[in-house]
Design an enzyme around this catalytic site. Structure first.
Site, PDB file in Angstrom:
ATOM      1  N   GLN A  85       0.844  -1.197   0.000  1.00 17.65           N
ATOM      2  CA  GLN A  85       0.000   0.000   0.000  1.00 17.65           C
ATOM      3  C   GLN A  85       0.882   1.251   0.000  1.00 17.65           C
ATOM      4  OE1 GLN A  85      -3.548  -0.384   0.307  1.00 17.65           O
ATOM      5  NE2 GLN A  85      -3.560   1.754  -0.258  1.00 17.65           N
ATOM      6  N   PHE A  86       1.386   1.641  -1.176  1.00 12.48           N
ATOM      7  CA  PHE A  86       2.287   2.790  -1.236  1.00 12.48           C
ATOM      8  C   PHE A  86       1.598   4.079  -0.810  1.00 12.48           C
ATOM      9  CE2 PHE A  86       0.249   3.271  -5.319  1.00 12.48           C
ATOM     10  CZ  PHE A  86       0.268   4.646  -5.565  1.00 12.48           C
ATOM     11  N   THR A  87       0.275   4.120  -0.865  1.00 12.25           N
ATOM     12  CA  THR A  87      -0.435   5.344  -0.506  1.00 12.25           C
ATOM     13  C   THR A  87      -0.311   5.682   0.982  1.00 12.25           C
ATOM     14  OG1 THR A  87      -2.531   4.153  -0.254  1.00 12.25           O
ATOM     15  CG2 THR A  87      -2.080   5.133  -2.418  1.00 12.25           C
TER      16      THR A  87
END
Length: 150
Positions: free
Chosen positions: A77-79
């Site tokens: 989950q790079f966000t």
């Protein structure tokens, strides 16, 4: 590294190529930042594997995931490294570049497996549908920097 842990009764992740699901355990949203290291991954894997987030016979959070036979669904989950300080559209320059982030994400999953945990992944870098039945709800944010949980 930054991880959002949700204790779940069940969770699944699907897209055109994968269909992974777990019953009781943790759904982890795993963010890999610019300065994340294998030492961070090791520290977080140890902390999460030993976290006492399941109730014992007295209703106290006193049991770890192994003690309840739980599983882990781990989703990149790079966000989680979104920078929202300016404007209305988040920036993601604080996230690690995708190739290196994927390697560290896989390393983290293997570090969890070293504690004899069943870890099922999402698919790195793709759109996925994540279905979570949060239990409690119990949601905890873990973060590590310089190989230490902060």
């Amino acid at each position: 590294m930054r991880i959002v842990l949700q204790r779940v009764k069940k969770a699944s992740v699907t897209n055109e190529e994968i269909n992974n699901q777990i019953e009781q355990g943790y759904c982890l949203l795993v963010g890999v930042g610019q300065h994340s290291t294998q030492q961070d991954a090791d520290a977080l894997a140890k902390k999460i594997a030993n976290a006492r987030l399941f109730e014992d016979e007295n209703g106290k959070l006193n049991l770890n995931i192994s003690q309840v036979g739980g599983e882990i669904l781990s989703i990149s989950q790079f966000t989680l490294y979104a920078d929202v300080r300016k404007g209305n559209r988040p920036g993601f320059t604080n996230a690690m570049d995708p190739e290196a982030a994927n390697q560290l994400y896989e390393y983290f999953n293997d570090a969890l497996r070293s504690y004899d945990l069943n870890v099922l992944p999402g698919q790195f870098g793709t759109d996925m549908l994540v279905d979570i039945e949060n239990d409690g709800p119990v949601t905890i944010i873990y973060e590590s920097q310089d190989g230490k949980v902060i």
